[in-house]
Design a protein around this motif. Structure first.
Motif, PDB file in Angstrom:
ATOM      1  N   THR A  97       0.830  -1.205   0.000  1.00  0.00           N
ATOM      2  CA  THR A  97       0.000   0.000   0.000  1.00  0.00           C
ATOM      3  C   THR A  97       0.865   1.255   0.000  1.00  0.00           C
ATOM      4  O   THR A  97       0.658   2.164  -0.809  1.00  0.00           O
ATOM      5  N   ASP A 203       1.524  -4.466  -9.269  1.00  0.00           N
ATOM      6  CA  ASP A 203       1.220  -4.759  -7.866  1.00  0.00           C
ATOM      7  C   ASP A 203       1.489  -6.246  -7.653  1.00  0.00           C
ATOM      8  O   ASP A 203       0.687  -7.096  -8.069  1.00  0.00           O
ATOM      9  N   SER A 226       4.697  -6.789  -0.335  1.00  0.00           N
ATOM     10  CA  SER A 226       4.705  -6.713   1.139  1.00  0.00           C
ATOM     11  C   SER A 226       5.484  -7.880   1.720  1.00  0.00           C
ATOM     12  O   SER A 226       5.308  -9.023   1.264  1.00  0.00           O
ATOM     13  N   ARG A 362     -11.333 -16.133   4.594  1.00  0.00           N
ATOM     14  CA  ARG A 362     -11.667 -14.713   4.659  1.00  0.00           C
ATOM     15  C   ARG A 362     -12.961 -14.479   3.893  1.00  0.00           C
ATOM     16  O   ARG A 362     -13.182 -15.063   2.834  1.00  0.00           O
TER      17      ARG A 362
HETATM   18  N1  C6P Z   1      -4.633  -8.006   0.263  1.00  0.00           N
HETATM   19  C1  C6P Z   1      -6.100  -9.724   1.167  1.00  0.00           C
HETATM   20  O1  C6P Z   1      -6.609 -10.360   2.105  1.00  0.00           O
HETATM   21  P1  C6P Z   1      -0.745  -4.470   2.189  1.00  0.00           P
HETATM   22  O2  C6P Z   1      -1.965  -4.402   3.058  1.00  0.00           O
HETATM   23  O3  C6P Z   1      -0.177  -3.102   1.916  1.00  0.00           O
HETATM   24  O4  C6P Z   1       0.270  -5.455   2.671  1.00  0.00           O
HETATM   25  O5  C6P Z   1      -1.232  -5.086   0.783  1.00  0.00           O
HETATM   26  C2  C6P Z   1      -2.259  -4.470   0.060  1.00  0.00           C
HETATM   27  C3  C6P Z   1      -2.609  -5.273  -1.152  1.00  0.00           C
HETATM   28  C4  C6P Z   1      -2.331  -4.749  -2.400  1.00  0.00           C
HETATM   29  N2  C6P Z   1      -2.579  -5.455  -3.515  1.00  0.00           N
HETATM   30  C5  C6P Z   1      -3.106  -6.692  -3.473  1.00  0.00           C
HETATM   31  C6  C6P Z   1      -3.324  -7.446  -4.735  1.00  0.00           C
HETATM   32  C7  C6P Z   1      -3.417  -7.268  -2.237  1.00  0.00           C
HETATM   33  O6  C6P Z   1      -3.925  -8.488  -2.197  1.00  0.00           O
HETATM   34  C8  C6P Z   1      -3.192  -6.540  -1.048  1.00  0.00           C
HETATM   35  C9  C6P Z   1      -3.600  -7.078   0.290  1.00  0.00           C
HETATM   36  C10 C6P Z   1      -5.106  -8.653   1.478  1.00  0.00           C
HETATM   37  O7  C6P Z   1      -6.387  -9.969  -0.006  1.00  0.00           O
HETATM   38  C11 C6P Z   1      -5.685  -7.677   2.462  1.00  0.00           C
HETATM   39  S1  C6P Z   1      -7.072  -6.800   1.805  1.00  0.00           S
END
Ligand code: C6P
Length: 410
Positions: A97, A203, A226, A362
Motif C-alpha cells: 500500500t 502490484d 509486502s 476470509r
Molecule cells: N490483500 C487480502 O486479504 P498491504 O496491506 O499493503 O500489505 O497489501 C495491500 C494489497 C495490495 N494489492 C493486493 C493485490 C493485495 O492483495 C493486497 C492485500 C489482502 O487480499 C488484504 S485486503
C-alpha cells in the motif's frame, strides 16, 4: 502433488500451525491476507533485538555498523529476489500500500497533468486504485480501466489496444488478483505499454512469494510487494523502481537521512533509494524479510507455485461438484486461491462457521469493492493457500463447506 518436496515436513518450521482452534486442528487458509512465519524468520528477529539493535546509517559504533550492514544486506538480497539490476532500485516501505502511494504521489506529481490518463484494470485492490484517484484529483488526470469478462476474473485484453491511447501516461495493474486468483500476463502487457512510452507499475502483493519474479523480464518500471505475505514480518514492504525513473522522482517524505545538505529554506536530497526513506526506518523488518527470502528460495518458488496451483485446482474441482455454489476465478492458470459463494448464505456466515471448525477463511469484498459491484455481489468467501497447506486440509475444508450447506438447509 509435487513429489520433490515434503510439504508436510515443512509445517514443522511454522510453530503457529501446530495448534487447535475451537477444539479442531487449525487449517490456515487465509494466506492471501498474511502468511505465517517460519522459525528462521522469528529467530532472525529475536537475534537482531537480542544482539544487534541500533539505529542505521548514523552511528559509528559496533552495533550501529552491524545493524546497518544487515539492513543493507537485506536490500541486496531483495534485489536478487526479484532480479533488479541494482540494490539502489529497492526502496523500503511499510508494505504494498505504501509502495503504491509513494509511486503515485511522487511520480504522479511530476509526470501527470490535466487530460492525462492512468490506466488500471477492473481487478485492482483498493491499494492500487485509491492512490491513483488521489493523484488524479490533484493533477486533473483521469482513470480508465481494462475490463474483466465476468466471474472468471480474466481481463478482456482485446480492448487493450483501444485503451492504450496517447493520453495514457501510467499503466498500473495487479499481477495476481487477490479476490479472483487471476494471473495477469504482466510481461506482455508492460511490453505493449512500453512501446508507447507509458510508465508501468505492477502490484506484486500476491505474486512475489508465490512464483519466481524477474522485474527485468516483466519490463515494468515499478513493482510493489509486502513482506508479511511472503513469510516475512508485518510493517516492511518494497517498492522496486528502475534507476532511470527513480533518479527523476522528487522525494515522498521529508526528514532525516534523505538529505545531502539542509538550509533553512532549501535542501539537497540523496540519490535513490535513500531519498525516499526519511527518518528511522523499520530495521528488523528487512532483516526478517532477508531470512524469509532465503527460506522461500531454499524451497524454490517454481515448486511453491506448482504446489499452490495444485491445491487451488483441487479445491476448485471439489467445490464445483457441490450444488448451489458460485465459484469465481479463471478455469485455467488459477493462482493459489478460490473465492466462492453459497446460494442464500452470506460469505461472513460461511467464514464464521468455518472458524468454529478450525478453518480460517476470509469473507468480504477483499478490498476490491468496485469489482464486487461489477460482478453483482457484495462479498465472497475465500480460501487462499501456501506451500505449507496440504491436500488433506483441502478435503477437511470441503467437508466443512458441505456441513455449512447442510446447516443452512441446502
Ligand atoms: N490483500 C487480502 O486479504 P498491504 O496491506 O499493503 O500489505 O497489501 C495491500 C494489497 C495490495 N494489492 C493486493 C493485490 C493485495 O492483495 C493486497 C492485500 C489482502 O487480499 C488484504 S485486503
Amino acid at each position: 502433488m509435487n513429489k520433490t518436496v515434503d510439504w508436510s515436513a515443512l509445517r514443522k518450521d511454522f510453530p503457529i500451525l501446530d495448534q487447535k482452534v475451537h477444539g479442531q486442528p487449525l487449517v490456515y487458509f487465509d494466506n492471501a491476507a498474511t502468511s505465517q512465519k517460519p522459525r528462521a524468520v522469528i529467530d532472525a528477529l529475536v537475534h537482531y533485538y537480542e544482539r544487534d539493535n541500533a539505529n542505521v546509517h548514523r552511528g559509528i559504533h559496533e552495533l550501529s555498523n552491524r545493524a546497518t550492514n544487515n539492513f543493507e544486506a537485506a536490500r541486496v538480497r531483495t534485489a536478487k529476489f526479484i532480479n533488479a539490476k541494482s540494490s539502489d532500485e529497492i526502496i523500503w516501505t511499510r508494505g504494498t500500500t505504501e509502495s503504491i502511494n509513494l509511486a503515485a504521489a511522487a511520480w504522479g506529481a511530476q509526470n501527470l497533468k490535466a487530460g492525462d490518463v492512468i490506466l488500471l484494470t477492473e481487478l485492482e485492490h483498493h491499494s492500487n486504485l485509491v492512490p491513483w484517484q488521489l493523484i488524479a484529483q490533484k493533477t486533473g488526470a483521469k482513470l480508465a480501466f481494462i475490463p474483466v469478462t465476468g466471474d472468471d476474473g480474466v481481463l478482456d485484453l482485446s480492448k487493450l489496444d483501444s485503451l492504450l491511447t496517447s493520453q495514457v501516461k501510467m499503466l498500473s495493474l495487479v499481477h495476481i488478483s487477490n479476490s479472483m486468483g487471476t494471473v495477469n500476463p504482466v510481461a506482455e502487457i508492460c511490453a505493449r505499454a512500453k512501446k508507447l512510452g507509458i510508465t508501468t507499475l505492477v502490484d506484486g502483493a500476491q505474486s512475489a512469494g508465490h512464483l519466481p519474479v524477474d522485474v527485468q523480464a516483466i519490463g515494468c518500471d515499478f513493482f510493489a510487494f509486502s513482506g508479511h505475505k511472503i513469510c516475512g514480518p508485518t510493517g516492511i514492504g518494497v517498492l522496486y523502481g528502475r534507476t532511470e525513473v527513480l533518479e527523476k522522482m522528487p522525494p515522498y517524505h521529508g526528514g532525516g537521512e534523505m538529505i545531502l545538505s539542509v538550509g533553512y529554506h532549501k535542501s539537497e536530497f540523496k540519490h535513490a533509494p535513500h531519498r525516499f526513506e526519511a527518518g528511522t526506518p523499520d530495521i528488523s523488518g528487512p532483516i526478517g524479510l532477508h531470512a524469509a527470502m532465503d527460506y522461500l528460495d531454499a524451497i524454490g518458488r517454481e515448486k511453491i507455485w506448482q504446489h499452490d496451483q495444485e491445491l487451488a485446482n483441487y479445491a476448485a474441482e471439489k467445490l464445483s461438484a457441490l450444488k448451489d455454489i458460485r465459484i469465481f476465478g479463471p478455469k485455467q492458470n488459477r493462482a493459489g486461491l478460490v473465492s466462492f459463494l453459497l446460494k442464500d448464505v452470506h460469505a461472513h456466515d460461511v467464514v464464521t462457521l468455518a472458524d468454529q471448525a478450525g478453518v480460517a477463511l476470509r469473507g468480504g469484498h477483499h478490498c476490491t469493492q468496485p469489482l464486487m459491484h461489477k460482478l453483482g455481489v457484495e462479498s465472497t468467501a475465500r480460501a487462499s493457500f501456501y506451500f505449507y497447506n496440504t491436500k488433506d486440509e483441502v478435503d477437511r475444508f470441503v467437508d466443512v463447506v458441505k456441513e455449512i450447506q447442510k446447516f443452512f438447509g441446502s
